[in-house]
Design a protein around this motif. Structure first.
Motif, mmCIF file in Angstrom:
data_model
loop_
_atom_site.group_PDB
_atom_site.id
_atom_site.type_symbol
_atom_site.label_atom_id
_atom_site.label_comp_id
_atom_site.label_asym_id
_atom_site.label_seq_id
_atom_site.Cartn_x
_atom_site.Cartn_y
_atom_site.Cartn_z
ATOM 1 N N PHE A 89 54.955 44.821 74.976
ATOM 2 C CA PHE A 89 56.031 44.923 75.960
ATOM 3 C C PHE A 89 57.412 44.656 75.351
ATOM 4 C CE2 PHE A 89 52.510 44.436 78.981
ATOM 5 C CZ PHE A 89 52.845 45.424 79.892
ATOM 6 N N ARG A 90 57.488 43.868 74.272
ATOM 7 C CA ARG A 90 58.785 43.520 73.697
ATOM 8 C C ARG A 90 59.189 44.430 72.537
ATOM 9 N NH1 ARG A 90 60.374 38.292 75.037
ATOM 10 N NH2 ARG A 90 62.307 38.859 73.973
ATOM 11 N N VAL A 91 58.207 45.073 71.898
ATOM 12 C CA VAL A 91 58.524 45.897 70.725
ATOM 13 C C VAL A 91 58.119 47.357 70.945
ATOM 14 C CG1 VAL A 91 58.118 46.244 68.262
ATOM 15 C CG2 VAL A 91 58.258 43.917 69.191
ATOM 16 N N THR A 92 56.832 47.574 71.236
ATOM 17 C CA THR A 92 56.331 48.954 71.315
ATOM 18 C C THR A 92 56.948 49.721 72.482
ATOM 19 O OG1 THR A 92 54.226 48.195 70.388
ATOM 20 C CG2 THR A 92 54.260 50.360 71.393
ATOM 21 N N LEU A 93 56.926 49.119 73.658
ATOM 22 C CA LEU A 93 57.406 49.835 74.845
ATOM 23 C C LEU A 93 58.890 50.206 74.754
ATOM 24 C CD1 LEU A 93 56.019 50.883 77.344
ATOM 25 C CD2 LEU A 93 56.715 48.822 78.571
ATOM 26 N N PRO A 94 59.789 49.288 74.335
ATOM 27 C CA PRO A 94 61.200 49.707 74.158
ATOM 28 C C PRO A 94 61.354 50.830 73.136
ATOM 29 C CG PRO A 94 61.047 47.325 74.207
ATOM 30 C CD PRO A 94 59.637 47.830 74.158
ATOM 31 N N ALA B 87 56.133 41.668 62.497
ATOM 32 C CA ALA B 87 57.180 40.654 62.600
ATOM 33 C C ALA B 87 57.095 39.922 63.937
ATOM 34 C CB ALA B 87 58.551 41.318 62.442
ATOM 35 N N ALA B 88 56.843 40.672 64.999
ATOM 36 C CA ALA B 88 56.715 40.038 66.312
ATOM 37 C C ALA B 88 55.522 39.090 66.361
ATOM 38 C CB ALA B 88 56.579 41.127 67.386
ATOM 39 N N GLN B 89 54.411 39.514 65.770
ATOM 40 C CA GLN B 89 53.216 38.658 65.764
ATOM 41 C C GLN B 89 53.412 37.431 64.873
ATOM 42 O OE1 GLN B 89 50.173 41.510 64.722
ATOM 43 N NE2 GLN B 89 49.825 42.075 66.866
ATOM 44 N N ASP B 90 54.172 37.595 63.780
ATOM 45 C CA ASP B 90 54.472 36.439 62.922
ATOM 46 C C ASP B 90 55.315 35.406 63.663
ATOM 47 O OD1 ASP B 90 53.063 37.531 60.870
ATOM 48 O OD2 ASP B 90 54.809 38.391 59.854
ATOM 49 N N LEU B 91 56.107 35.889 64.635
ATOM 50 C CA LEU B 91 56.951 34.978 65.416
ATOM 51 C C LEU B 91 56.210 34.373 66.607
ATOM 52 C CD1 LEU B 91 60.284 37.036 65.341
ATOM 53 C CD2 LEU B 91 59.780 34.911 64.118
ATOM 54 N N GLY B 92 54.925 34.670 66.715
ATOM 55 C CA GLY B 92 54.108 34.037 67.749
ATOM 56 C C GLY B 92 53.723 34.923 68.914
ATOM 57 N N ALA B 93 54.156 36.174 68.896
ATOM 58 C CA ALA B 93 53.829 37.063 70.016
ATOM 59 C C ALA B 93 52.391 37.560 69.874
ATOM 60 C CB ALA B 93 54.789 38.247 70.036
ATOM 61 N N THR C 291 55.762 57.137 64.555
ATOM 62 C CA THR C 291 56.952 56.805 63.756
ATOM 63 C C THR C 291 57.319 55.326 63.864
ATOM 64 O OG1 THR C 291 58.476 57.302 65.589
ATOM 65 C CG2 THR C 291 57.839 59.132 64.159
ATOM 66 N N LEU C 292 56.581 54.563 64.651
ATOM 67 C CA LEU C 292 56.879 53.130 64.809
ATOM 68 C C LEU C 292 56.466 52.379 63.544
ATOM 69 C CD1 LEU C 292 57.674 50.652 66.499
ATOM 70 C CD2 LEU C 292 55.335 50.620 67.391
ATOM 71 N N PRO C 293 57.409 51.742 62.837
ATOM 72 C CA PRO C 293 57.043 50.984 61.639
ATOM 73 C C PRO C 293 56.110 49.817 61.981
ATOM 74 C CG PRO C 293 59.413 51.368 61.750
ATOM 75 C CD PRO C 293 58.847 51.762 63.080
ATOM 76 N N LYS C 294 55.023 49.680 61.223
ATOM 77 C CA LYS C 294 54.081 48.594 61.485
ATOM 78 C C LYS C 294 54.735 47.230 61.298
ATOM 79 C CE LYS C 294 49.876 51.137 60.304
ATOM 80 N NZ LYS C 294 48.697 51.222 59.402
ATOM 81 N N SER C 295 55.777 47.202 60.456
ATOM 82 C CA SER C 295 56.435 45.919 60.188
ATOM 83 C C SER C 295 57.049 45.323 61.453
ATOM 84 C CB SER C 295 57.521 46.117 59.126
ATOM 85 O OG SER C 295 58.465 47.091 59.546
ATOM 86 N N HIS C 296 57.454 46.176 62.425
ATOM 87 C CA HIS C 296 58.034 45.661 63.664
ATOM 88 C C HIS C 296 57.002 44.847 64.439
ATOM 89 C CE1 HIS C 296 61.495 48.853 63.871
ATOM 90 N NE2 HIS C 296 61.398 48.242 62.700
#
Length: 261
Positions: free
Chosen positions: A177-182, A164-170, A156-161
């Motif tokens: 650790f900052r998106v998937t795990l939370p 978006a994190a990778q577009d910001l340099g992650a 159910t995790l939207p791929k856009s999340h």
């Protein structure tokens, strides 16, 4: 649905509730009986059996031993289960169904078969019966449950999340650790509590893989062999209350997190 059908369904549901709770109510009542023997009628009531549980160093020690095993095996199960879920969930490869089936296999194997095979495996690795062997066995049994729960949440995790994190340099690790795990946290809490209860309640694997120091279910089994006693009811009631509190806390925590997501 007709009126008669609703009445029939209500009666069946009520009978099921009675069937479910009456044994537990009887167990709790017998823990207050002022007698050495289990059975009716109850001539007197006492709290001595419950106070005795908290003053019995053997019971408290066994409880701590069982809880240590449950916590350790749960943490290992969460780490391995999340790794398996993140590997199997988004990736497509030949033989994925076979790998998934093998992952789930420990959850469907009969307990006695699993316990015997784990005992042989532990001996092959020269692992002595005891805490480490039990943690190993419980981890093997619990990993499929964690993987299934996490995979369901991961779907159910939207791929856009992530994008978006990778577009910001992650990079992938930081995004995990900052998106998937939370995002997986409610599933991890639910799976963790479930695994902890499975481990704490397990008798067969603890019996086959344990050493001289018993877990709580093994201790209760040993006490039962010398006859039923209100002390066993008191121990069981304390465990029942702790289990209910833990389950309610987990349910409320997951519901709150899902609302905030």
């Amino acid at each position: 649905m007709t009126r008669h059908t609703r009445i029939l369904m209500s009666v069946i549901y009520s009978a099921f509730i009675v069937y479910l709770f009456v044994p537990l109510i009887l167990m709790v009542m017998m823990g207050f009986k002022d007698s050495q023997f289990i059975g009716f009628p109850i001539q007197g009531w006492t709290l001595d059996w419950y106070t005795g549980v908290f003053q019995d160093s053997e019971v408290l020690g066994v409880f701590a031993y069982s809880m240590t095993i449950a916590v350790a095996s749960t943490l290992l199960s969460l780490v391995i289960g999340v790794w398996v879920a993140t590997f199997l969930g988004p990736n497509k490869f030949r033989g994925k169904l076979i790998v998934f089936a093998l992952t789930c296999l420990p959850a469907v194997i009969p307990g006695i078969i699993s316990a015997i095979s784990l005992r042989i495996f532990a001996r092959l690795l020269s692992i002595e019966p005891g805490m480490f062997a039990i943690i190993l066995g419980h981890t093997v049994h619990n990993v499929p449950f964690v993987a299934l729960v996490v995979m369901a949440r991961l779907a159910t995790l939207p791929k856009s999340h992530i994008e978006a994190a990778q577009d910001l340099g992650a990079d992938k690790v930081v995004a995990f650790f900052r998106v998937t795990l939370p995002y997986l946290l409610p599933a991890l809490i639910g799976a963790g509590i479930f695994c902890m209860l499975l481990s704490f309640d397990d008798f067969v694997r603890a019996f086959f893989l344990g050493g001289y120091e018993p877990t709580l279910p093994v201790l209760i089994f040993a006490m039962l062999r010398s006859g039923m006693s209100p002390e066993i009811n008191a121990i069981s009631t304390v465990v029942l209350i702790l289990t209910a509190v833990l389950g309610l806390w987990a349910e409320r925590s997951m519901r709150r997190m899902n609302k905030g997501a």
